[in-house]
Design a protein around this motif. Structure first.
Motif, PDB file in Angstrom:
ATOM      1  N   ARG A   1     -39.502 -46.774 128.696  1.00  0.00           N
ATOM      2  CA  ARG A   1     -40.776 -47.409 128.362  1.00  0.00           C
ATOM      3  C   ARG A   1     -41.825 -46.904 129.363  1.00  0.00           C
ATOM      4  O   ARG A   1     -41.667 -47.052 130.569  1.00  0.00           O
TER       5      ARG A   1
ATOM      6  N   ARG B   1     -50.719 -41.812 123.993  1.00  0.00           N
ATOM      7  CA  ARG B   1     -51.651 -42.913 123.782  1.00  0.00           C
ATOM      8  C   ARG B   1     -53.102 -42.462 123.972  1.00  0.00           C
ATOM      9  O   ARG B   1     -54.028 -43.245 123.783  1.00  0.00           O
TER      10      ARG B   1
ATOM     11  N   GLU C   1     -50.158 -40.614 128.994  1.00  0.00           N
ATOM     12  CA  GLU C   1     -51.358 -40.292 128.231  1.00  0.00           C
ATOM     13  C   GLU C   1     -51.023 -39.343 127.088  1.00  0.00           C
ATOM     14  O   GLU C   1     -51.427 -39.550 125.948  1.00  0.00           O
TER      15      GLU C   1
ATOM     16  N   GLU D   1     -46.254 -45.332 129.734  1.00  0.00           N
ATOM     17  CA  GLU D   1     -47.596 -45.263 129.180  1.00  0.00           C
ATOM     18  C   GLU D   1     -48.180 -43.878 129.444  1.00  0.00           C
ATOM     19  O   GLU D   1     -49.285 -43.724 129.976  1.00  0.00           O
TER      20      GLU D   1
ATOM     21  N   SER E   1     -46.574 -46.730 122.580  1.00  0.00           N
ATOM     22  CA  SER E   1     -47.338 -45.490 122.694  1.00  0.00           C
ATOM     23  C   SER E   1     -47.233 -44.955 124.119  1.00  0.00           C
ATOM     24  O   SER E   1     -47.536 -45.661 125.079  1.00  0.00           O
ATOM     25  N   GLY E   2     -46.788 -43.701 124.245  1.00  0.00           N
ATOM     26  CA  GLY E   2     -46.596 -43.099 125.558  1.00  0.00           C
ATOM     27  C   GLY E   2     -45.178 -43.207 126.077  1.00  0.00           C
ATOM     28  O   GLY E   2     -44.878 -42.696 127.158  1.00  0.00           O
ATOM     29  N   SER E   3     -44.275 -43.835 125.312  1.00  0.00           N
ATOM     30  CA  SER E   3     -42.882 -43.990 125.738  1.00  0.00           C
ATOM     31  C   SER E   3     -42.016 -42.834 125.237  1.00  0.00           C
ATOM     32  O   SER E   3     -42.391 -42.099 124.312  1.00  0.00           O
TER      33      SER E   3
END
Length: 284
Positions: free
Chosen positions: A12, A254, A16, A14, A264-266
């Protein structure tokens, strides 16, 4: 055509612009990137251990080398990262307004490195072949957003996506050269744009769809075979990993999203999705 989701969270995060998942068999780790965050991530699925290394500029790809370490497709060229974290340039060629993007290692151990303009100007990017000795040759000029590159199991075909074209093209490949470009598939309006890709042991092409929230599997003749729904609209790339190369890892982004999803971003994974192919290391 069969379809499933089955996505699980591997890491998990975030990021970019999460990108470039690559399995490193020598270390038993999945290498992946945050291009705009200038980070190289690793993930060990057996222990859950993660590492993060920051680079000094935007990074488009990181691939294992035959002698250990990584070859890096960076904003200003291609560099080598040794196992002790020593860095040196292999090919240094800064171009104002341009950055590195996706890259892949060919069956002969050369690196096929893509570039693009930051403003995504048409024809502002390239796809180039780089030998282990550092010799670089532009293979495709006038590319807009150079993205997914992969080879058939017998090494006779190369697949490639210049994202804004909405196509995945196929070339005949021989001794480091390509010819006879033709479309394999064209992604329909509203389904997203082809981004990163990988090829499985059956010769099928798995394509991540930017702004499509999905990964699709196409047969060697271009028929749509499977659709994987991804819980993040900006699906960027996919690659097989794990000790048996059966788990499909998927990167997401993301950047530019007003309302990113929770994942989003994972880094995501679909266990036992299919049988992947061993990827050659860079011979440099």
């Amino acid at each position: 055509m069969s379809g499933y989701s089955g996505c699980e969270v591997a890491v998990r995060a975030e990021a970019e612009l999460g990108e470039g998942p690559t399995w490193d068999p020598a270390t038993g780790r999945l290498v992946w990137l945050d291009i705009l965050g200038m980070r190289i991530h690793t993930y060990d699925p057996s222990s859950g251990r993660r590492t993060v290394r920051t680079t000094e500029q935007h990074i488009g790809a990181a691939k294992p080398r035959a002698g250990g370490g990584l070859v890096l497709n960076l904003r200003d060229g291609v560099g080598l990262l040794d196992p002790d974290d020593t860095f040196r340039w292999l090919h240094h060629e800064p171009v104002p307004g341009r950055r590195a993007n996706d890259a892949a290692v060919a069956p002969d151990g050369s690196l096929w490195a893509g570039t693009m303009r930051y403003d995504e100007a048409a024809g502002g990017g390239t796809l180039s072949r780089l030998s282990g000795a550092g010799d670089m040759r532009t293979v495709l000029p006038d590319v807009t957003v150079s993205n997914g590159t992969g080879w058939s199991p017998d090494g006779r075909l190369m697949y490639y996506a210049d994202t804004p074209t909405r196509r995945v093209d196929v070339f005949d490949y021989d001794a480091g050269g390509i010819r006879n470009r033709r479309p394999l598939v064209e992604i329909e309006e509203g389904a997203g744009f082809p981004d990163g890709l990988t090829v499985d042991a059956d010769g099928c092409v798995w394509v991540a769809l930017w702004n499509g929230g999905a990964v699709r599997r196409y047969t060697p003749d271009g028929a749509l075979d499977r659709v994987v729904t991804v819980p993040a609209p900006l699906t960027t790339a996919c690659a097989f990993g794990g000790p048996a190369l059966t788990d499909l890892y998927i990167t997401t982004a993301r950047v530019s999203l007003a309302r990113p999803t929770a994942l989003s971003g994972s880094l995501l994974v679909i266990p036992t999705a299919a049988q992947g192919l061993p990827q050659p290391p860079f011979q440099g």
